[in-house]
Design an enzyme around this catalytic site. Structure first.
Site, short mmCIF file in Angstrom:
data_model
loop_
_atom_site.label_atom_id
_atom_site.label_comp_id
_atom_site.label_asym_id
_atom_site.label_seq_id
_atom_site.Cartn_x
_atom_site.Cartn_y
_atom_site.Cartn_z
N GLU A 49 73.18 48.57 8.96
CA GLU A 49 74.37 49.04 8.23
C GLU A 49 74.77 48.06 7.14
O GLU A 49 75.58 48.38 6.27
CB GLU A 49 75.57 49.18 9.20
CG GLU A 49 75.46 50.35 10.14
CD GLU A 49 76.45 50.23 11.31
OE1 GLU A 49 77.28 49.29 11.32
OE2 GLU A 49 76.34 51.07 12.22
N ASP A 102 68.64 34.02 21.51
CA ASP A 102 68.27 33.15 22.63
C ASP A 102 67.90 33.99 23.86
O ASP A 102 68.59 34.97 24.18
CB ASP A 102 69.50 32.27 22.95
CG ASP A 102 69.20 31.15 23.90
OD1 ASP A 102 68.38 30.28 23.55
OD2 ASP A 102 69.80 31.12 25.00
C1 NOJ Z 1 66.55 28.61 24.94
C2 NOJ Z 1 67.10 27.53 24.07
O1 NOJ Z 1 66.25 27.30 23.00
C3 NOJ Z 1 67.30 26.34 24.95
O2 NOJ Z 1 67.58 25.18 24.23
C4 NOJ Z 1 68.39 26.66 25.94
O3 NOJ Z 1 68.54 25.59 26.84
C5 NOJ Z 1 68.06 27.91 26.73
N1 NOJ Z 1 67.55 28.97 25.91
C6 NOJ Z 1 69.28 28.43 27.43
O4 NOJ Z 1 70.19 28.95 26.50
#
Ligand code: NOJ
Length: 556
Positions: free
Chosen positions: A271, A208
Site C-alpha cells: 500500500e 527477526d
Molecule cells: C535473532 C537475532 O539476530 C538475535 O540476535 C536474537 O538474539 C534472536 N533472534 C532473538 O531475538
C-alpha cells in the site's frame, strides 16, 4: 524489468547500533553516532543500511527484547534522532531498513506485565503462550522444549495472589516471552507497528525469527538431533550437509502458518510507495524451504545462511551457489549472500577455525582450533571478493570492511550475551562479534566515541585495523571493499548470472558473470590465471599466478 527493483541488487550494510559509533561518549553507540558516519558509508558504496533494534528495551538480549515497538531507547536517542538519521541517509541515497522483532517481546513490555497481572484464563494471558505445568501441582514445564540460548524454554510465574502458577514459553531468554500468533489481537498490534514505521518512511524490515512465530498445535515434545540450540535449531556446523534431505523441523520452526502472516504484511507494504521490503531471518534448511519465505506474495528477501555456513572449500561453494540461484530463482526472488552478522563468529575468524563450531556458541580462550589471524583475514578478503561478484543482493556486517576478527579474549565479566549466562559459561555466545568498531587509530576508544568508554573492551590490535589507517591505502581491506562495490555496480554483476568455467582445478571457484571472470582459489596450490585485464585481486599478485586463499576478477 526486475532490475528496477532496488532490493534485487542492493548491498545492505548491517549496523549494530550499540557498537557502530557513540556520539555522546557514554560507551554505547547511538543514533547520532550513526548519522555522523553516514557519509563514510556512502563512500563505501552501499545501497541501504539495516539497523539492529534501537527500540525501548531493558537490553537483556541487546535490544532483541522490545518493551515498546514504537519508540527509541534513550540509550540510543529519540524518535527525532531516528528521523534525522533517516533523512540524512535518504539525502545520501541510502535506504533504511529497521529490525522487527515479532516472535517475542520483552517481559517488561506492558502487554506482558498486563498478562502477568490478569491471571490464568484472561484475555491478556492469551496474547502470549501461557500453559499449566505438568506434574501433580503443575511443577513441571508443559513440554520439553529447550531455549535457543540454553536451558528450559519455559518459566513459571507467580500468580497475582503469590502462589506458583502457570508457565510461559520463551524460545530465547526468559525475558523474551513468545507471543501467541494464533491470536488475532497480536496480529492487529503488529499491523499497527508496521504502519507506524512505514508512515515514518522506513524502506523495509528485517524480520527477526521469521521462522518461529507459529508453533505446532498441542505444543508436542521435541528432542533435537544435536544437543543444545542454535538460531536454526541446533543442526548448524562448519561442514553442513547442504544436499541433505529436508530435516524434520522442530514444532516451533517453519510451521506452515507463518506464511499467512507474511502474506498479510505484504499487502500492507504494497500500500506504500517506494518499494518497501521484508527480509526474513529464517534459519531453516534446505534452501528450497527458505525460498518459501520469498514467494511472490510474501517477503522480498531471505538471508542465505546456507551460504554463510559453507566452509571455504570450492566444491561446497560451487554447490551452494548453484542451489541458491536455483532455489530463489524458482520463486522469482533474488538470491542473497551473507558472510557475517551479529550472531555468528566474524568470517575473518570463522573461515580459519580448525575445529567444529556450532552456530551461536561463539569462540573464546578455551575453544579448540582457534583461527590463525593472518590466514583468517586472507580468506575473509577472498571470500568477500567472491561474494560481491555473485548476482543478487549482499549483506555486509559493520566492521568486516576493516577485516575485523572475532574478539576471542573478552573478560568474562564484560560478557552480556544471555547465551553465556544461560549455559553457565559453557557457550561463549556472540559478544565477540559485537565489539565496538575502530574508526581512528590514535583516538580514545579508537574513535568509537569521544571518550575512552566502550561497552565491550576493544583489543589493542584493533588500532592497526582502524578505518583512518586503511582509508586511501591501496590493498587495505577497506579499499578492497570499495573497489569491489564500485566494480560490482559498474559491471552490473548483481543483475548477471553464473556461468561456470572449467579447467582450473577442483579447489578453484571459477565463473563468468557478464563481462567479468571470477577466480577464487580456496586451496593451497597456486593456479595460473588466463589472459585478461586484472580488475581486482584480494591479495597482491605476482604475475598471472593466483595463490591459495585469493580471489581475482578479470575482464572477460
Ligand atoms: C535473532 C537475532 O539476530 C538475535 O540476535 C536474537 O538474539 C534472536 N533472534 C532473538 O531475538
Amino acid at each position: 524489468m526486475t532490475g528496477s527493483e532496488w532490493w534485487r541488487t542492493a548491498v545492505i550494510y548491517q549496523i549494530y547500533p550499540r557498537s557502530f559509533a557513540d556520539a555522546n561518549g557514554d560507551g554505547m553507540g547511538d543514533l547520532a553516532g550513526i548519522t555522523g558516519h553516514l557519509p563514510d558509508l556512502q563512500e563505501l558504496g552501499i545501497d541501504a543500511i539495516w539497523l539492529s533494534p534501537m527500540y525501548t528495551s531493558p537490553q537483556r538480549d541487546a535490544g532483541y527484547d522490545v518493551a515498546d515497538y514504537c519508540d527509541v531507547d534513550p540509550l540510543f536517542g529519540t524518535l527525532e534522532d531516528f528521523d534525522v538519521l533517516q533523512r540524512t541517509a535518504h539525502s545520501l541515497g541510502i535506504r533504511v531498513i529497521v529490525d522487527l522483532v515479532p516472535n517475542h517481546s520483552s517481559s517488561d513490555h506492558p502487554w506482558f506485565q498486563a498478562a502477568l497481572a490478569a491471571g490464568a484464563g484472561s484475555a491478556e494471558r492469551a496474547h502470549y503462550i501461557f500453559r499449566d505445568g505438568q506434574g501433580v501441582t503443575g511443577e513441571l514445564p508443559p513440554n520439553n522444549w529447550q531455549s535457543v540460548f540454553g536451558g528450559n524454554a519455559w518459566t513459571r510465574v507467580a500468580e497475582p495472589d503469590g502462589t506458583p502458577g502457570q508457565w510461559y514459553l520463551h524460545l530465547f531468554d526468559s525475558t523474551q516471552p513468545d507471543f501467541d500468533w494464533d491470536n488475532p489481537w497480536v496480529r492487529e498490534q503488529f499491523r499497527d507497528v508496521l504502519r507506524f514505521w512505514l508512515d515514518r518512511g522506513v524502506d523495509g524490515f528485517r524480520v527477526d525469527v521469521a521462522h518461529g512465530m507459529i508453533k505446532a498445535a498441542g505444543l508436542p515434545d521435541y528432542t533435537p538431533p544435536v544437543a543444545g540450540g542454535s538460531m536454526g535449531g541446533g543442526t548448524a556446523t562448519l561442514e553442513p550437509d547442504i544436499s541433505a534431505e529436508p530435516a524434520a523441523m522442530p514444532p516451533y520452526w517453519a510451521q506452515d502458518g507463518v506464511h499467512d502472516i507474511y502474506r498479510d504484511w505484504r499487502i500492507i507494504l504494497d500500500e506504500y510507495p517506494g518499494q518497501r521490503i521484508l527480509a526474513a531471518e529464517a534459519w531453516v534448511d534446505p534452501l528450497t524451504r527458505v525460498a518459501e519465505w520469498v514467494r511472490p506474495d510474501e517477503m522480498h528477501q531471505a538471508f542465505n545462511f546456507a551460504y554463510l555456513e559453507t566452509p571455504w572449500r570450492a566444491p561446497a561453494l560451487r554447490r551452494v551457489i548453484d542451489d541458491s540461484l536455483a532455489a530463489f530463482g524458482a520463486v522469482g526472488a533474488p538470491s542473497t549472500w551473507v558472510l557475517s552478522n551479529h550472531d555468528v563468529v566474524r568470517h575473518a575468524s570463522r573461515l580459519a577455525l580448525s575445529g567444529d563450531n556450532l552456530q551461536g556458541h561463539g569462540i573464546g580462550p578455551n575453544t579448540v582450533g582457534l583461527p590463525d589471524a593472518v590466514v583468517g583475514l586472507r580468506r575473509a578478503r577472498a571470500a568477500t571478493a567472491l561474494m560481491l561478484a555473485l548476482p543478487g543482493s549482499s549483506y555486509l556486517y559493520q566492521g568486516e570492511e576493516l577485516g575485523l576478527p572475532e574478539v576471542v579474549d573478552l573478560p568474562d565479566h564484560a560478557r552480556e550475551d544471555p547465551t553465556w549466562f544461560r549455559t553457565g559459561g559453557e557457550r561463549y555466545g556472540r559478544d565477540g562479534c559485537r565489539v565496538p568498531i575502530p574508526w581512528e587509530a590514535a583516538a580514545p576508544s579508537y574513535g568509537f566515541g569521544p571518550s575512552e568508554k566502550s561497552w565491550l573492551p576493544q583489543p589493542a590490535e584493533w588500532a592497526h585495523l582502524a578505518r583512518d589507517l586503511q582509508e586511501g591505502v591501496p590493498g587495505s581491506t577497506l579499499e578492497l571493499y570499495k573497489l569491489a562495490l564500485r566494480l560490482r555496480r559498474a559491471h552490473s554483476l548483481a543483475l548477471g548470472g553464473v556461468e561456470w568455467l572449467e579447467g582450473f582445478g577442483d579447489e578453484v571457484v571459477a565463473f563468468r558473470n557478464g563481462d567479468v571472470r571470477v577466480f577464487a582459489n580456496t586451496g593451497t596450490s597456486p593456479v595460473e590465471l588466463p589472459d585478461g585485464e586484472l580488475l581486482l585481486a584480494s591479495e597482491t599478485l605476482a604475475g598471472r599466478i593466483l595463490p591459495g586463499d585469493t580471489t581475482a576478477w578479470l575482464r572477460a
